[in-house]
Enzyme design. Structure first.
Site, PDB file in Angstrom:
ATOM      1  N   GLU A 135       0.716  -1.704   9.133  1.00 49.44           N
ATOM      2  CA  GLU A 135      -0.739  -1.831   9.225  1.00 49.44           C
ATOM      3  C   GLU A 135      -1.198  -3.194   9.736  1.00 49.44           C
ATOM      4  OE1 GLU A 135      -4.682  -0.757   6.473  1.00 49.44           O
ATOM      5  OE2 GLU A 135      -2.660  -0.475   5.666  1.00 49.44           O
ATOM      6  N   HIS A 140      -8.052   2.149   5.537  1.00 45.87           N
ATOM      7  CA  HIS A 140      -7.024   1.699   6.474  1.00 45.87           C
ATOM      8  C   HIS A 140      -7.673   0.895   7.592  1.00 45.87           C
ATOM      9  CE1 HIS A 140      -2.870   2.281   8.098  1.00 45.87           C
ATOM     10  NE2 HIS A 140      -3.475   2.024   9.243  1.00 45.87           N
ATOM     11  N   ASN A 147       0.816  -1.213   0.000  1.00 45.16           N
ATOM     12  CA  ASN A 147       0.000   0.000   0.000  1.00 45.16           C
ATOM     13  C   ASN A 147       0.849   1.262   0.000  1.00 45.16           C
ATOM     14  OD1 ASN A 147      -2.672  -0.844  -0.158  1.00 45.16           O
ATOM     15  ND2 ASN A 147      -2.886  -1.117   2.052  1.00 45.16           N
ATOM     16  N   ARG A 194      -6.971  19.027  -0.268  1.00 46.96           N
ATOM     17  CA  ARG A 194      -7.740  19.859   0.660  1.00 46.96           C
ATOM     18  C   ARG A 194      -6.805  20.694   1.541  1.00 46.96           C
ATOM     19  NH1 ARG A 194     -10.528  15.765   3.879  1.00 46.96           N
ATOM     20  NH2 ARG A 194      -9.349  14.201   2.710  1.00 46.96           N
ATOM     21  N   ARG A 213     -10.724  12.094   9.069  1.00 46.23           N
ATOM     22  CA  ARG A 213     -11.301  11.343   7.961  1.00 46.23           C
ATOM     23  C   ARG A 213     -12.671  10.751   8.281  1.00 46.23           C
ATOM     24  NH1 ARG A 213      -5.733   8.236   6.033  1.00 46.23           N
ATOM     25  NH2 ARG A 213      -4.955   9.966   4.748  1.00 46.23           N
ATOM     26  N   ALA A 233       0.432   7.154   8.748  1.00 45.41           N
ATOM     27  CA  ALA A 233       0.743   5.800   8.269  1.00 45.41           C
ATOM     28  C   ALA A 233       2.210   5.702   7.858  1.00 45.41           C
ATOM     29  CB  ALA A 233      -0.159   5.417   7.100  1.00 45.41           C
TER      30      ALA A 233
END
Length: 601
Positions: free
Chosen positions: A453, A424, A85, A300, A321, A468
């Site tokens: 993760e 995630h 990822n 953003r 999020r 992350a």
């Protein structure tokens, strides 16, 4: 002896790993007791440390282990390329009290990063792990830079109190940069990466790690070892597992790569490992619903706003999020548009990929943009004018957004459709601050470490964007350091037995192509836009295929370029399989070659 496929990482071309000493059995045919089929048993191998997973955490662990003196480290990766990822990560790396922040006059502290991370995770996080994350974050940025990475800019991201996310020059995607850096260091440090090789089981003898059972197209084999670093990533790519732990996410898409299926969690559970926060699964709010392309939060953070299909803002775009995702799901069709102007585009190179992929609308005026996306022009114009006023006044009276980088008044104007998707998995294997995997009774499994993760506890109920990368770097390094120490404390280092031999020869035609000699060009549609190839025909056969112009993702396209091109040359046909994990690039190459040679018969 059999050969296992590995990747020549700095050059991103296919190579092989010849397996030398350490074999304990000869190749043999045997029955697979689970399915009754014949399977090939390949010679056993040996290593001191086996890292399972060649994503960011796994490669960071392998690098740090070797930098700390480990001499016999190998990485197993079930996919055809490295990166996991991490290769898809677009934002950056959060770090507090860094040299770059100090240079730019940004006041930040470890304590503030801890506070923001705990708040973002709804205080479900393990405070000790968060403390380590924050305390070692600045050194992590320094380590990435010292090893050839680029984290030279700092910006704002959702959930952070100050500018904290460290990004590559020009705001380009952090993932491809990191994977390139990791790959180059895998080569430099002679760390073999066995691609398309799946770890099936972690072996424990007398309560300690003793090896890993693995398999690939050549058969099944065991690597005897002293330590294992589990870095297989999360399970957001496994829809059944996602729904098992969080039924509310039934039918959601995912931003994850196909290999994120929870294999490491399953293997750890077999050993009695404790799981933590396993039901905590995060959605990313701004994902293109058709292509599952994720718009980085930096869009953003650099100034973009969100509007609904009525042309109105509905949320502070820089909230966490989970909050932004929930707000979008409350809008018409559970979708929204991310809207920005030319100035935001110019300041963030990651946006170019979205435009090349054809998922961004654009117009010279706000009214023209409204027509493009099908919203009321008067409403959108009023929304944009109001926001520009808030930005000028430094006060978002409606939603309380504090960081308003741009007034969004510079033509052209852009918009992309977005909706939440599974992004995630915060939960996973429980670790302590040394990254040792813990059992239900709180004791550790000697020799078993985990990072990234696949673990739980770091992010709590919600991961902040940018954390992350910090997670994989900080805890990947800790896992590598402690695995290396564990090896020294338990017999010491041994000579590497799995070595890399690079194969640089281009594939040779195995059949007669029957084409007219010459150099031909063709174009296909890839993940980042058009892919142009140049095909060389000599002696009637395709002998060379080169990508001349493209915007495909570094760390992904190379596997497709080598794999697909070689198969086309061997078969003299474009009717070949795509490379798993790089399907769009593979299809683009095949289409481009087919177009190039259509008049060469």
């Amino acid at each position: 002896m059999k050969k296992l496929k590995v990747m020549s990482l700095a050059l991103a071309t296919l190579v092989s790993a010849t397996l030398f000493a350490g074999c304990t059995s000869n190749s043999a045919e045997g029955n697979d007791t689970q399915n009754g089929n014949q399977t090939t048993v390949v010679e056993n191998k040996s290593a001191d440390i086996v890292v399972i997973g060649a994503g960011g955490a796994g490669m960071a662990a392998a690098m740090q282990a070797v930098q700390n003196g480990a001499t016999n480290v190998v990485i197993l990766e079930k996919m055809p390329q490295t990166g996991g990822n991490t290769i898809r990560t677009t934002g950056g790396m959060n770090a507090a009290a860094t040299e770059l922040q100090a240079t730019e006059g940004i006041e930040d502290s470890v304590e503030l990063m801890i506070e923001d991370t705990m708040k973002g995770g709804k205080n479900l996080n393990d405070p000790e792990l968060v403390k380590v994350l924050a305390e070692k974050s600045a050194d992590g940025v320094k380590w990435v830079t010292e090893n050839g990475g680029d984290l030279s800019e700092v910006g704002m991201f959702g959930g952070a109190s100050v500018k904290r996310i460290h990004k590559p020059t020009g705001g380009s995607a952090v993932g491809p940069m990191l994977v390139k850096m990791f790959n180059e260091n895998m080569d430099k440090l002679n760390i073999p990466v066995l691609l398309e090789t799946k770890a099936d089981q972690i072996i424990v003898e007398d309560g300690k790690i003793a090896g890993v059972k693995a398999s690939n197209k050549d058969g099944e084999f065991t690597i005897d070892c002293k330590a294992v670093v589990l870095a297989t990533g999360g399970f957001a790519g496994n829809a059944e597992m996602v729904v098992e732990y969080n039924p509310a996410l039934t039918g959601f898409g995912t931003t994850n790569h196909a290999g994120a299926t929870g294999d490491g969690i399953a293997m750890a559970k077999e050993l009695g490992a404790q799981l933590v926060d396993i039901e905590q699964i995060q959605t990313h709010p701004t994902v293109h619903p058709e292509t599952q392309t994720m718009y980085t939060e930096a869009v953003r953070g650099n100034g973009a706003i969100l509007v609904n299909k009525e042309g109105k803002r509905f949320v502070n775009e820089l909230l966490t999020r989970d909050v932004v995702s929930e707000a979008i799901l409350a809008q018409t069709d559970k979708e929204s548009y991310i809207v920005f102007d030319q100035k935001v585009r110019d300041g963030l190179s990651a946006i170019e990929k979205y435009i090349s992929a054809g998922i961004i609308y654009e117009a010279d005026t706000i009214e023209g943009l409204a027509e493009q996306i099908g919203v009321d022009a008067t409403a959108l114009k009023a929304t944009m004018d109001t926001y520009a006023g808030y930005q000028a006044a430094g006060n978002d009276a409606e939603f309380g957004r504090e960081s308003m980088e741009e007034p969004l008044t510079t033509a052209k104007y852009y918009a992309g459709l977005c909706a939440p998707a599974v992004h995630h998995t915060m939960g996973g294997v429980k670790i302590n601050t040394n990254t040792e995997v813990l059992k239900e009774d709180g004791s550790s499994i000697p020799g078993l470490f985990a990072a990234g993760e696949v673990t739980g506890g770091v992010h709590g109920a919600n991961r902040l964007g940018g954390n992350a990368v910090t997670d994989i770097v900080v805890f990947g390094r800790i896992a590598g350091e402690n695995a290396a120490k564990y090896v020294v404390d338990n017999g010491g280092n041994t000579e590497a037995t799995i070595k890399v031999e690079k194969e640089t020869e281009t594939a040779k035609p195995e059949v007669d192509g029957g084409y007219k000699d010459g150099v031909y060009t063709g174009t296909g549609k890839g993940n980042g836009g058009d892919v142009t190839v140049e095909v060389t025909v000599e002696g009637g056969n395709i002998v060379k295929i080169e990508l001349k112009d493209h915007k495909e993702t570094p760390g992904i396209f190379e596997g497709a370029e080598a794999g697909v091109s070689n198969e086309i040359i061997k078969t003299q046909s474009t009717d070949v399989e795509s490379v798993s994990g790089a399907t769009l690039t593979s299809e683009a190459i095949k289409t481009a070659v087919a177009e190039a040679i259509k008049d060469a018969k």
